[in-house]
Design an enzyme around this catalytic site. Structure first.
Site, PDB file in Angstrom:
ATOM      1  N   LYS A  54      13.706   5.410   6.328  1.00 16.66           N
ATOM      2  CA  LYS A  54      13.298   5.806   7.676  1.00 16.66           C
ATOM      3  C   LYS A  54      13.679   4.718   8.675  1.00 16.66           C
ATOM      4  CE  LYS A  54       9.677   8.807   5.849  1.00 16.66           C
ATOM      5  NZ  LYS A  54       8.254   9.072   5.586  1.00 16.66           N
ATOM      6  N   GLN A  98       2.729   5.686   5.733  1.00 14.23           N
ATOM      7  CA  GLN A  98       3.335   6.338   4.567  1.00 14.23           C
ATOM      8  C   GLN A  98       2.261   6.730   3.549  1.00 14.23           C
ATOM      9  OE1 GLN A  98       6.576   7.169   4.377  1.00 14.23           O
ATOM     10  NE2 GLN A  98       6.301   8.118   2.392  1.00 14.23           N
ATOM     11  N   ASP A 121       4.201  12.070  12.548  1.00 11.86           N
ATOM     12  CA  ASP A 121       4.165  12.835  11.299  1.00 11.86           C
ATOM     13  C   ASP A 121       3.491  14.192  11.509  1.00 11.86           C
ATOM     14  OD1 ASP A 121       5.350  12.004   8.897  1.00 11.86           O
ATOM     15  OD2 ASP A 121       3.914  10.360   8.670  1.00 11.86           O
TER      16      ASP A 121
HETATM   17  N1  GUN Z   1       4.652  11.077   1.897  1.00  9.55           N
HETATM   18  C1  GUN Z   1       5.367  12.149   1.480  1.00  9.55           C
HETATM   19  N2  GUN Z   1       5.899  12.786   2.545  1.00  9.55           N
HETATM   20  C2  GUN Z   1       5.511  12.093   3.646  1.00  9.55           C
HETATM   21  C3  GUN Z   1       5.755  12.266   5.029  1.00  9.55           C
HETATM   22  O1  GUN Z   1       6.416  13.189   5.493  1.00  9.55           O
HETATM   23  N3  GUN Z   1       5.192  11.332   5.845  1.00  9.55           N
HETATM   24  C4  GUN Z   1       4.430  10.320   5.364  1.00  9.55           C
HETATM   25  N4  GUN Z   1       3.906   9.473   6.239  1.00  9.55           N
HETATM   26  N5  GUN Z   1       4.187  10.130   4.091  1.00  9.55           N
HETATM   27  C5  GUN Z   1       4.732  11.025   3.234  1.00  9.55           C
END
Ligand code: GUN
Length: 292
Positions: A54, A98, A121
């Site tokens: 990311k 995350q 998110d």
């Molecule tokens: N863990 C698995 N998918 C995601 C996501 O789209 N965002 C975040 N923050 N954590 C995740």
């Protein structure tokens, strides 16, 4: 029939190029560089990889990223204090915590502490709640469901009235993607591990979204000929013949389903790249919200 392959990598590249152009135009106009804060708690190797990709994507489109790492022993208070500090920082337009968090932490309380204007998110209960309401709009749509919808709309421009089946009901994918399909006027069925006769339910689908996290669960005879299949699963399975001793597969048995489906997303190279592209788009939106 051999399915058309929906190329997530190529579509994600288009989305990212659009974000890159918009960021450059902002900066030229004297507006702030969009900033994304990533919060990683503990040392889950998969989470480390995701956060790294990311941040790399941010650099490529001109978004500034700020990485924050807390030890696995961090307290609820420490994580929420960090979130509050980031809420107040004007250089930061998006906050990504995350998941999964270490099990002693209350993830819903952490996600609920994120300012909804920075909730890139789209996991804040207010954003999800607005997504579920007629006549209301969330500030941000969760990235993986948003990416799945972009791929779907490119493949099947008219979703109105189609039978869509969502396999899985998670907060991150199943439920929000079902809500997006309802908003697109599809007729939506959500099914899950407790549903009776999953293959029969899935066989009714013109559009099948597989988001259960079970490697290659969806077989050829679960799929209506010509259906569009979006595979959200990313599962690592042992494979002694693969160079690493393992490989990634989706929730769909790709080779056999590709023989009956009308279109299908591959794993890897399908929904995965779209998730990151949508995060870039959401972070740009966070900066635009802050301009107001
Ligand atoms: N863990 C698995 N998918 C995601 C996501 O789209 N965002 C975040 N923050 N954590 C995740």
């Amino acid at each position: 029939m051999t399915a058309k392959i929906i190329d997530g990598k190529a579509i994600a590249e288009e989305v990212r190029a659009g974000v890159k152009t918009a960021v450059a135009e902002r900066v030229k106009a004297g507006k702030q560089v969009p900033g994304l804060a990533t919060v990683l708690v503990g040392d889950n190797p998969a989470s480390q990889v995701y956060v790294r990709s990311k941040r790399k994507a941010c650099a490529e489109v001109g978004i500034e990223s700020f990485g924050f790492e807390l030890p696995a022993t961090a307290t609820q208070q420490e994580v929420e204090d960090l979130v509050k500090k980031l809420n107040a920082d004007p250089k930061i337009h998006g906050i990504l915590v995350q998941l999964p968090l270490p099990s002693h932490l209350d993830d819903q309380a952490v996600l609920g502490a994120i300012s909804i204007e920075k909730d890139v998110d789209g996991f804040h209960p207010l954003n999800i709640g607005r997504l579920a309401m007629k006549g209301r709009d969330p500030l941000f749509v969760p990235c993986t469901p948003a990416g799945a919808m972009v791929m779907l709309e490119k493949t099947l421009p008219k979703l109105e009235g189609v039978n869509a089946v969502v396999l899985g009901r998670s907060n991150i994918v199943g439920m929000p993607v079902a809500l997006l399909l309802v908003r697109a006027n599809a007729t939506v069925t959500i099914c899950h591990s407790r549903s009776k006769d999953l293959p029969a339910i899935c066989r009714e689908a013109d559009v099948l979204i597989a988001a259960v996290g079970r490697p290659e669960m969806v077989k050829r005879d679960w799929v209506k000929p010509g259906a569009v299949v979006i595979d959200v699963g990313i599962n690592r399975i042992d494979d002694p013949s693969a160079p690493k001793g393992s490989r990634l597969v989706g929730d769909v048995a790709y080779d056999e389903v590709a023989e009956v489906a009308g279109a299908i997303t591959p794993v890897p190279g399908g929904v995965g790249p779209m998730t990151i592209a949508m995060l870039m788009q959401n972070t740009l939106r966070g900066a635009e919200l802050a301009d107001r």
